[in-house]
Design a protein around this motif. Structure first.
Motif, PDB file in Angstrom:
ATOM      1  N   VAL A  12      32.267  45.757  14.950  1.00 31.14           N
ATOM      2  CA  VAL A  12      32.183  44.469  15.656  1.00 31.14           C
ATOM      3  C   VAL A  12      32.387  43.319  14.682  1.00 31.14           C
ATOM      4  N   LEU A  13      31.753  43.383  13.525  1.00 33.74           N
ATOM      5  CA  LEU A  13      31.914  42.313  12.532  1.00 33.74           C
ATOM      6  C   LEU A  13      33.343  42.234  12.021  1.00 33.74           C
ATOM      7  N   GLY A  14      33.994  43.387  11.853  1.00 29.89           N
ATOM      8  CA  GLY A  14      35.370  43.394  11.389  1.00 29.89           C
ATOM      9  C   GLY A  14      36.331  42.799  12.385  1.00 29.89           C
ATOM     10  N   SER A  15      36.007  42.878  13.659  1.00 29.56           N
ATOM     11  CA  SER A  15      36.894  42.297  14.655  1.00 29.56           C
ATOM     12  C   SER A  15      36.696  40.798  14.802  1.00 29.56           C
ATOM     13  N   VAL A  16      35.518  40.311  14.451  1.00 28.16           N
ATOM     14  CA  VAL A  16      35.227  38.883  14.595  1.00 28.16           C
ATOM     15  C   VAL A  16      35.435  38.142  13.277  1.00 28.16           C
ATOM     16  N   LEU A  17      34.947  38.716  12.193  1.00 24.98           N
ATOM     17  CA  LEU A  17      35.064  38.103  10.861  1.00 24.98           C
ATOM     18  C   LEU A  17      36.059  38.883  10.025  1.00 24.98           C
ATOM     19  N   GLU A  18      36.423  38.317   8.896  1.00 23.57           N
ATOM     20  CA  GLU A  18      37.210  39.081   7.939  1.00 23.57           C
ATOM     21  C   GLU A  18      36.255  39.877   7.061  1.00 23.57           C
ATOM     22  N   ILE A  20      35.497  40.119   3.681  1.00 26.40           N
ATOM     23  CA  ILE A  20      34.634  39.527   2.654  1.00 26.40           C
ATOM     24  C   ILE A  20      33.460  38.761   3.255  1.00 26.40           C
ATOM     25  N   PRO A  21      33.659  37.891   4.246  1.00 28.44           N
ATOM     26  CA  PRO A  21      32.494  37.210   4.829  1.00 28.44           C
ATOM     27  C   PRO A  21      31.501  38.176   5.476  1.00 28.44           C
ATOM     28  N   ALA A  22      32.003  39.223   6.104  1.00 28.53           N
ATOM     29  CA  ALA A  22      31.096  40.192   6.723  1.00 28.53           C
ATOM     30  C   ALA A  22      30.266  40.913   5.668  1.00 28.53           C
TER      31      ALA A  22
END
Length: 108
Positions: A12-18, A20-22
């Motif tokens: 989920v984080l990879g689909s919303v954020l890039e 490094i920020p995740a």
């Protein structure tokens, strides 16, 4: 169970954020928990990176999916059916790496 929840969270984080920020946001929280549970740090890092890679290209939210469609000058709706075998192969590879930790730590 912790690894499965982490995989879903990083997808989920990879689909919303890039990536490094995740990792900057959630690595300080999740990596110590993984160590306490008994998961090797290198194994957990590989699982997290693979899961974020799946999220990056998984429609309908994947940023990488829309970027690839823009570079290829094709409508995202037109290639939605063609991306699912690729995402399926990535999920299968993630499952193999998650189930067999020695694959990611054999060269250490």
């Amino acid at each position: 169970m912790f690894l499965l929840v982490s995989i879903l969270l990083f997808i989920v984080l990879g689909s919303v954020l890039e990536g490094i920020p995740a990792l900057v946001l959630f690595a300080p929280l999740l990596f110590p928990i993984a160590r306490v549970v008994g998961i090797h740090e290198v194994h957990y890092a590989m699982v997290a990176i693979l899961a974020m890679g799946i999220g990056l290209f998984a429609p309908p939210l994947g940023i990488g999916y829309y970027t690839a469609c823009a570079i290829g000058r094709v409508a995202p709706d037109a290639v939605m059916r063609a991306i699912w075998p690729y995402v399926g192969a990535l999920v299968a590879a993630l499952g193999v790496v998650a189930l067999f930790p020695w694959l990611s730590t054999c060269l250490l």
